[in-house]
Design a protein around this motif. Structure first.
Motif, short mmCIF file in Angstrom:
data_model
loop_
_atom_site.label_atom_id
_atom_site.label_comp_id
_atom_site.label_asym_id
_atom_site.label_seq_id
_atom_site.Cartn_x
_atom_site.Cartn_y
_atom_site.Cartn_z
N ILE A 113 0.84 -1.20 0.00
CA ILE A 113 0.00 0.00 0.00
C ILE A 113 0.88 1.25 0.00
N ASP A 114 1.95 1.22 0.79
CA ASP A 114 2.89 2.34 0.80
C ASP A 114 3.55 2.52 -0.57
N ALA A 115 3.86 1.41 -1.24
CA ALA A 115 4.47 1.48 -2.57
C ALA A 115 3.50 2.12 -3.55
N LEU A 116 2.23 1.76 -3.46
CA LEU A 116 1.21 2.38 -4.32
C LEU A 116 1.14 3.88 -4.04
N CYS A 117 1.12 4.25 -2.76
CA CYS A 117 1.06 5.67 -2.40
C CYS A 117 2.30 6.42 -2.90
N ALA A 118 3.47 5.78 -2.81
CA ALA A 118 4.70 6.41 -3.30
C ALA A 118 4.63 6.63 -4.81
N ALA A 119 4.07 5.67 -5.54
CA ALA A 119 3.94 5.81 -6.99
C ALA A 119 2.98 6.95 -7.34
N VAL A 120 1.90 7.06 -6.59
CA VAL A 120 0.94 8.15 -6.82
C VAL A 120 1.60 9.48 -6.51
N ALA A 121 2.37 9.55 -5.42
CA ALA A 121 3.05 10.80 -5.05
C ALA A 121 4.05 11.20 -6.12
N GLU A 122 4.80 10.23 -6.66
CA GLU A 122 5.77 10.53 -7.72
C GLU A 122 5.06 11.04 -8.97
N ARG A 123 3.96 10.40 -9.33
CA ARG A 123 3.21 10.82 -10.51
C ARG A 123 2.67 12.24 -10.33
N ARG A 124 2.14 12.53 -9.15
CA ARG A 124 1.63 13.88 -8.89
C ARG A 124 2.75 14.91 -8.92
N ALA A 125 3.91 14.57 -8.37
CA ALA A 125 5.04 15.50 -8.39
C ALA A 125 5.49 15.77 -9.82
N ALA A 126 5.51 14.73 -10.65
CA ALA A 126 5.90 14.91 -12.05
C ALA A 126 4.88 15.77 -12.78
N GLN A 127 3.60 15.57 -12.50
CA GLN A 127 2.56 16.39 -13.13
C GLN A 127 2.68 17.84 -12.68
N ASP A 128 2.94 18.05 -11.39
CA ASP A 128 3.12 19.42 -10.88
C ASP A 128 4.33 20.09 -11.51
N ALA A 129 5.44 19.34 -11.65
CA ALA A 129 6.65 19.89 -12.25
C ALA A 129 6.42 20.26 -13.72
N ALA A 130 5.69 19.40 -14.44
CA ALA A 130 5.38 19.69 -15.84
C ALA A 130 4.49 20.93 -15.96
N GLU A 131 3.52 21.03 -15.07
CA GLU A 131 2.64 22.20 -15.08
C GLU A 131 3.43 23.46 -14.75
N TRP A 132 4.32 23.37 -13.76
CA TRP A 132 5.14 24.52 -13.38
C TRP A 132 6.05 24.93 -14.52
N ALA A 133 6.61 23.95 -15.23
CA ALA A 133 7.48 24.24 -16.37
C ALA A 133 6.70 24.99 -17.46
N ASP A 134 5.44 24.63 -17.67
CA ASP A 134 4.62 25.33 -18.64
C ASP A 134 4.33 26.77 -18.19
N VAL A 135 4.10 26.93 -16.89
CA VAL A 135 3.75 28.25 -16.36
C VAL A 135 4.95 29.18 -16.34
N THR A 136 6.13 28.67 -16.02
CA THR A 136 7.30 29.54 -15.90
C THR A 136 7.69 30.19 -17.23
N THR A 137 7.28 29.62 -18.33
CA THR A 137 7.58 30.25 -19.62
C THR A 137 6.80 31.54 -19.81
N THR A 138 5.79 31.75 -18.98
CA THR A 138 4.98 32.96 -19.10
C THR A 138 5.38 34.02 -18.07
N THR A 139 6.45 33.78 -17.33
CA THR A 139 6.89 34.72 -16.31
C THR A 139 7.33 36.05 -16.94
N VAL A 140 6.87 37.11 -16.34
CA VAL A 140 7.24 38.45 -16.82
C VAL A 140 8.25 39.02 -15.82
N VAL A 141 9.37 39.49 -16.32
CA VAL A 141 10.40 40.08 -15.49
C VAL A 141 10.38 41.59 -15.73
#
Length: 146
Positions: A113-141
């Motif tokens: 069960i912990d292994a399943l939770c770890a896999a879900v956490a990794e997947r969510r972190a990867a999705q968050d990182a991909a979303e953040w990468a998309d958003v950072t291209t729109t940063t205005v300095v």
């Protein structure tokens, strides 16, 4: 064997797991006969929950609206299990509650069960990182004029 997850974090990750991840795992664990039959304390019920979000600048909280959720609670050998998942998948909510109870009881299935939770956490972190990468291209300095 005890879980390395906090109960709150485990419930969060079981709620985010895909039904095809948690349902077969719960079914297999129940079918092998190594755990007692769960008692359903509160059958899967679909309802609405208020969605609270945090405004990113002032960090003030406000209610965005309501979301459809399904909640379930069970007892496995005297240990309660609970799950609330987005949507109306009653079987997945029941499976999540069973997995939560098994992990809380420190059953032999806890590592799985912990292994399943770890896999879900990794997947969510990867999705968050991909979303953040998309958003950072729109940063205005802005430059300060002196």
């Amino acid at each position: 064997m005890s879980s390395t997850q906090t109960r709150e974090r485990r419930c969060e990750l079981l709620a985010a797991a895909a039904p095809e991840e948690i349902v077969p795992l719960a079914e297999r664990l129940l079918a092998d006969g190594s755990i007692p039959e769960p008692t359903v304390l509160k059958g899967p019920e679909t309802g609405m929950a208020v969605l609270q979000v945090r405004e990113p600048v002032e960090e003030s909280r406000f209610y965005l609206g309501e979301v459809l959720v399904t909640e379930c609670s069970v007892d496995v050998a005297g240990v309660p299990g609970w799950c609330m998942r987005p949507g109306d998948d009653r079987i997945a909510a029941l499976a999540g509650a069973v997995l939560d109870a098994l992990a809380a009881a420190g059953s032999p299935a806890t590592a799985e069960i912990d292994a399943l939770c770890a896999a879900v956490a990794e997947r969510r972190a990867a999705q968050d990182a991909a979303e953040w990468a998309d958003v950072t291209t729109t940063t205005v300095v802005f430059e300060e004029l002196t």
